[in-house]
Design a protein around this motif. Sequence first.
Motif, PDB file in Angstrom:
ATOM      1  N   LEU A 196       0.838  -1.199   0.000  1.00 55.61           N
ATOM      2  CA  LEU A 196       0.000   0.000   0.000  1.00 55.61           C
ATOM      3  C   LEU A 196       0.872   1.247   0.000  1.00 55.61           C
ATOM      4  O   LEU A 196       0.603   2.205  -0.743  1.00 55.61           O
ATOM      5  CB  LEU A 196      -0.952   0.002   1.192  1.00 55.61           C
ATOM      6  N   SER A 197       1.920   1.260   0.797  1.00 52.23           N
ATOM      7  CA  SER A 197       2.829   2.397   0.829  1.00 52.23           C
ATOM      8  C   SER A 197       3.433   2.656  -0.550  1.00 52.23           C
ATOM      9  O   SER A 197       3.520   3.808  -0.997  1.00 52.23           O
ATOM     10  CB  SER A 197       3.932   2.148   1.857  1.00 52.23           C
ATOM     11  N   ALA A 198       3.833   1.582  -1.227  1.00 49.92           N
ATOM     12  CA  ALA A 198       4.403   1.728  -2.580  1.00 49.92           C
ATOM     13  C   ALA A 198       3.370   2.283  -3.558  1.00 49.92           C
ATOM     14  O   ALA A 198       3.686   3.161  -4.377  1.00 49.92           O
ATOM     15  CB  ALA A 198       4.928   0.378  -3.074  1.00 49.92           C
ATOM     16  N   LEU A 199       2.136   1.792  -3.485  1.00 46.61           N
ATOM     17  CA  LEU A 199       1.090   2.290  -4.375  1.00 46.61           C
ATOM     18  C   LEU A 199       0.804   3.767  -4.122  1.00 46.61           C
ATOM     19  O   LEU A 199       0.647   4.550  -5.072  1.00 46.61           O
ATOM     20  CB  LEU A 199      -0.199   1.479  -4.198  1.00 46.61           C
ATOM     21  N   LEU A 200       0.723   4.143  -2.854  1.00 46.30           N
ATOM     22  CA  LEU A 200       0.453   5.535  -2.506  1.00 46.30           C
ATOM     23  C   LEU A 200       1.582   6.451  -2.980  1.00 46.30           C
ATOM     24  O   LEU A 200       1.339   7.518  -3.538  1.00 46.30           O
ATOM     25  CB  LEU A 200       0.233   5.668  -0.999  1.00 46.30           C
ATOM     26  N   GLU A 201       2.804   6.026  -2.777  1.00 47.43           N
ATOM     27  CA  GLU A 201       3.951   6.813  -3.225  1.00 47.43           C
ATOM     28  C   GLU A 201       3.945   6.947  -4.747  1.00 47.43           C
ATOM     29  O   GLU A 201       4.194   8.029  -5.286  1.00 47.43           O
ATOM     30  CB  GLU A 201       5.249   6.153  -2.752  1.00 47.43           C
ATOM     31  N   GLY A 202       3.652   5.847  -5.435  1.00 50.20           N
ATOM     32  CA  GLY A 202       3.581   5.868  -6.899  1.00 50.20           C
ATOM     33  C   GLY A 202       2.493   6.788  -7.429  1.00 50.20           C
ATOM     34  O   GLY A 202       2.604   7.326  -8.534  1.00 50.20           O
ATOM     35  N   ALA A 203       1.440   6.988  -6.641  1.00 50.18           N
ATOM     36  CA  ALA A 203       0.334   7.870  -7.036  1.00 50.18           C
ATOM     37  C   ALA A 203       0.606   9.325  -6.644  1.00 50.18           C
ATOM     38  O   ALA A 203      -0.247  10.187  -6.855  1.00 50.18           O
ATOM     39  CB  ALA A 203      -0.968   7.389  -6.401  1.00 50.18           C
ATOM     40  N   GLY A 204       1.767   9.578  -6.054  1.00 45.90           N
ATOM     41  CA  GLY A 204       2.113  10.943  -5.690  1.00 45.90           C
ATOM     42  C   GLY A 204       1.607  11.393  -4.331  1.00 45.90           C
ATOM     43  O   GLY A 204       1.651  12.581  -4.010  1.00 45.90           O
ATOM     44  N   THR A 205       1.115  10.452  -3.528  1.00 45.27           N
ATOM     45  CA  THR A 205       0.631  10.768  -2.179  1.00 45.27           C
ATOM     46  C   THR A 205       1.265   9.805  -1.179  1.00 45.27           C
ATOM     47  O   THR A 205       0.603   8.890  -0.680  1.00 45.27           O
ATOM     48  CB  THR A 205      -0.912  10.680  -2.097  1.00 45.27           C
ATOM     49  N   GLU A 239      -4.916   1.276   9.247  1.00 45.89           N
ATOM     50  CA  GLU A 239      -5.068   2.698   9.527  1.00 45.89           C
ATOM     51  C   GLU A 239      -3.834   3.385   8.954  1.00 45.89           C
ATOM     52  O   GLU A 239      -2.703   2.979   9.254  1.00 45.89           O
ATOM     53  CB  GLU A 239      -5.177   2.956  11.017  1.00 45.89           C
ATOM     54  N   ALA A 240      -4.050   4.401   8.132  1.00 46.38           N
ATOM     55  CA  ALA A 240      -2.932   5.068   7.477  1.00 46.38           C
ATOM     56  C   ALA A 240      -3.038   6.575   7.589  1.00 46.38           C
ATOM     57  O   ALA A 240      -4.137   7.136   7.581  1.00 46.38           O
ATOM     58  CB  ALA A 240      -2.876   4.658   6.002  1.00 46.38           C
ATOM     59  N   ASP A 241      -1.886   7.189   7.679  1.00 47.23           N
ATOM     60  CA  ASP A 241      -1.771   8.642   7.660  1.00 47.23           C
ATOM     61  C   ASP A 241      -1.188   9.003   6.301  1.00 47.23           C
ATOM     62  O   ASP A 241      -0.021   8.694   6.022  1.00 47.23           O
ATOM     63  CB  ASP A 241      -0.847   9.096   8.794  1.00 47.23           C
ATOM     64  N   VAL A 242      -2.024   9.596   5.450  1.00 50.69           N
ATOM     65  CA  VAL A 242      -1.619   9.901   4.081  1.00 50.69           C
ATOM     66  C   VAL A 242      -2.044  11.332   3.755  1.00 50.69           C
ATOM     67  O   VAL A 242      -3.190  11.572   3.346  1.00 50.69           O
ATOM     68  CB  VAL A 242      -2.254   8.919   3.063  1.00 50.69           C
ATOM     69  N   PRO A 243      -1.152  12.286   3.952  1.00 48.82           N
ATOM     70  CA  PRO A 243      -1.506  13.677   3.663  1.00 48.82           C
ATOM     71  C   PRO A 243      -1.861  13.885   2.186  1.00 48.82           C
ATOM     72  O   PRO A 243      -1.240  13.296   1.297  1.00 48.82           O
ATOM     73  CB  PRO A 243      -0.228  14.456   4.014  1.00 48.82           C
ATOM     74  N   GLY A 244      -2.892  14.684   1.956  1.00 47.45           N
ATOM     75  CA  GLY A 244      -3.225  15.108   0.602  1.00 47.45           C
ATOM     76  C   GLY A 244      -3.982  14.120  -0.254  1.00 47.45           C
ATOM     77  O   GLY A 244      -4.061  14.289  -1.475  1.00 47.45           O
ATOM     78  N   ILE A 245      -4.564  13.088   0.322  1.00 41.32           N
ATOM     79  CA  ILE A 245      -5.326  12.117  -0.465  1.00 41.32           C
ATOM     80  C   ILE A 245      -6.779  12.138  -0.018  1.00 41.32           C
ATOM     81  O   ILE A 245      -7.079  12.336   1.163  1.00 41.32           O
ATOM     82  CB  ILE A 245      -4.726  10.693  -0.330  1.00 41.32           C
ATOM     83  N   SER A 246      -7.685  11.940  -0.962  1.00 44.88           N
ATOM     84  CA  SER A 246      -9.101  11.826  -0.606  1.00 44.88           C
ATOM     85  C   SER A 246      -9.363  10.420  -0.079  1.00 44.88           C
ATOM     86  O   SER A 246      -8.621   9.479  -0.389  1.00 44.88           O
ATOM     87  CB  SER A 246      -9.993  12.091  -1.822  1.00 44.88           C
ATOM     88  N   ASN A 247     -10.408  10.272   0.706  1.00 50.28           N
ATOM     89  CA  ASN A 247     -10.749   8.951   1.224  1.00 50.28           C
ATOM     90  C   ASN A 247     -11.076   7.990   0.086  1.00 50.28           C
ATOM     91  O   ASN A 247     -10.699   6.820   0.142  1.00 50.28           O
ATOM     92  CB  ASN A 247     -11.910   9.034   2.223  1.00 50.28           C
TER      93      ASN A 247
END
Length: 145
Positions: free
Chosen positions: A63-72, A102-110
């Motif tokens: 999930l972390s890799a996917l979020l980073e790849g999406a720019g968030t 549970e994740a803390d991901v600044p700048g992403i919509s739910n």
Amino acid sequence: MANNTGTAVWEGGLKSGKGTIATQSGTLDARFSFGSRFEEGASGTNPEELIGAAHAGCFSMFLSALLEGAGTPATSVKTVAKITLGKDDTGPFISKIALTCEADVPGISNDDFQQQAQKAKEGCPISRALASVPEITLQATLKGA
């Protein structure tokens, strides 16, 4: 890609026996027994607990890799994998895995977070290896959403 090895030794009968489980890296060298696997409160680990830890770790990293790849990129991703054993005519089996994240991901919509979490559930290598489990659920919570 890396090759990883786990080792187990079991001595004795099913209920009276005992075993050890270890990892190639030496990070884990633990006891297990019939009691630690099938009875509440017994000391030691068990294969299902280790599968849960592996699944939680794999999902969190994926999930972390996917979020980073999406720019968030995520600040943190915490996942718990609860493994439920069932029993059928051939014996015990993993009947359900419940992932709670549970994740803390600044700048992403739910909505975007939920989509990435679902992709991680379906695509992480451990999820793919456990595809025969009848039910794998995901409850993903975005901190602050």
